[in-house]
Design a protein around this motif. Structure first.
Motif, short mmCIF file in Angstrom:
data_model
loop_
_atom_site.label_atom_id
_atom_site.label_comp_id
_atom_site.label_asym_id
_atom_site.label_seq_id
_atom_site.Cartn_x
_atom_site.Cartn_y
_atom_site.Cartn_z
N LYS A 88 0.84 -1.19 0.00
CA LYS A 88 0.00 0.00 0.00
C LYS A 88 0.88 1.25 0.00
O LYS A 88 1.82 1.36 0.78
CB LYS A 88 -0.91 0.01 1.22
N GLN A 89 0.56 2.19 -0.87
CA GLN A 89 1.25 3.48 -0.95
C GLN A 89 0.18 4.56 -0.92
O GLN A 89 -0.18 5.13 -1.94
CB GLN A 89 2.08 3.57 -2.22
N GLY A 90 -0.37 4.82 0.26
CA GLY A 90 -1.46 5.78 0.37
C GLY A 90 -2.68 5.26 -0.35
O GLY A 90 -3.14 4.13 -0.11
N PRO A 91 -3.24 6.03 -1.30
CA PRO A 91 -4.43 5.59 -2.02
C PRO A 91 -4.15 4.61 -3.16
O PRO A 91 -5.05 4.22 -3.88
CB PRO A 91 -5.00 6.90 -2.56
N GLU A 103 -10.48 3.26 0.80
CA GLU A 103 -9.26 4.04 0.92
C GLU A 103 -8.38 3.93 -0.33
O GLU A 103 -7.73 4.89 -0.73
CB GLU A 103 -8.46 3.60 2.15
N THR A 104 -8.35 2.76 -0.94
CA THR A 104 -7.54 2.54 -2.14
C THR A 104 -8.31 2.99 -3.37
O THR A 104 -9.43 2.56 -3.60
CB THR A 104 -7.16 1.06 -2.27
N ARG A 155 -1.19 7.13 -9.33
CA ARG A 155 -1.22 8.29 -8.43
C ARG A 155 -2.02 9.43 -9.04
O ARG A 155 -2.75 10.14 -8.34
CB ARG A 155 0.21 8.73 -8.09
N SER A 168 -5.62 10.96 -7.51
CA SER A 168 -5.72 12.36 -7.07
C SER A 168 -7.04 13.00 -7.49
O SER A 168 -7.38 14.09 -7.04
CB SER A 168 -4.55 13.16 -7.66
#
Length: 259
Positions: free
Chosen positions: A11-14, A49-50, A202, A206
């Motif tokens: 996991k890398q943030g979203p 979240e993802t 990413r 966003s």
């Protein structure tokens, strides 16, 4: 998410990076890997979240296709005809599970993507391919159809004439060729494919998540409206083709023994 033998999730943030690795065998899909990747996709269904998921194999191979040694033993290991049919349909359910994910999904393809290794990426939203990678659909050459619900997806991406050429002539397709035909969306330097896919992920994550999901669902509902209807029996066809070829081989042996 639970631990898996062949799949890891970072996991890398979203953004999530899903990697599957058989540790050899050209990263071919065995039943364990298929079931693990299906479970991963289903677990993302309720993940709020993802917002984007990148799927990749190894640097040497996204996947060399289905594990042919394991496939050859299916009829012996299956307890019943219904269990055998269930096994043949696992690939269909795998691709459908990834197509149905609400997140933006991106395949990062390095090395080779063969047969089932093409079927899974085209169930995702976008594909990034390494300059030195290639796609190869050899099913017709060995006497079976393109499975896993892949044929209508392929037609949607490249059109009927090109889909026929890819499947019938069994030609290897390099990255530039795949990009020109619309089979992949980006070409990256070898070794930089995952990073390019993560960059796209990413950017997608966003954007306002509800709007992204609505657009994805609307596009899929329109583009994929007839996909299930036109490929619903492809796994049955594959099983029957395999049984026919096995029966033909036994018949040939019998005739040869009598001559």
């Amino acid at each position: 998410m639970p631990g898996y033998n062949n799949v890891t999730i970072e996991k890398q943030g979203p953004v999530a990076l899903v990697r599957f690795d058989r540790k050899g065998n050209r990263n071919a899909f065995n039943q364990e890997t298929i079931l693990e990747l299906t479970d991963v996709a289903r677990r993302f269904q309720d993940d709020l979240e993802t917002q984007a998921v990148v799927l990749t194999g190894t640097r040497e191979a996204f996947s060399g296709g289905i594990d042919l040694k394991e496939r050859a033993t299916r009829a012996v290991t299956a307890g019943s005809d219904l269990e055998l049919r269930q096994t043949y349909y696992r690939g269909v359910r795998l691709c459908q599970a990834w197509e149905d994910m609400p997140q933006v999904t991106i395949a990062a393809i390095e090395g080779m993507a063969v047969g089932a290794g093409v079927a899974l990426p085209i169930a995702l939203d976008w594909r990034v391919m390494g300059k030195g990678a290639f796609l190869y659909v050899p099913e017709v050459k060995i006497g079976i159809n393109l499975q896993w619900g892949a044929l209508p997806r392929l037609i949607t991406l490249v059109g009927p004439a090109r889909a026929k050429r890819i499947c019938i002539l069994c030609e290897r397709m390099g990255a530039d060729h795949a990009l020109d035909w619309g089979l992949v969306d980006e070409v990256a330097e070898d070794g930089q494919v995952v990073e390019k896919a993560l960059e796209m992920a990413r950017a997608a994550s966003s954007m306002p998540a509800p709007a992204v999901r609505m657009v994805k669902e609307a596009v899929n509902a329109t583009a994929n409206a007839l996909h299930k209807a036109t490929s619903y029996a492809d796994a049955d066809q594959s099983q029957l083709s395999t049984n026919f070829r096995s029966a033909q081989a036994e018949s040939d042996k019998f005739v040869k023994g009598r001559s």
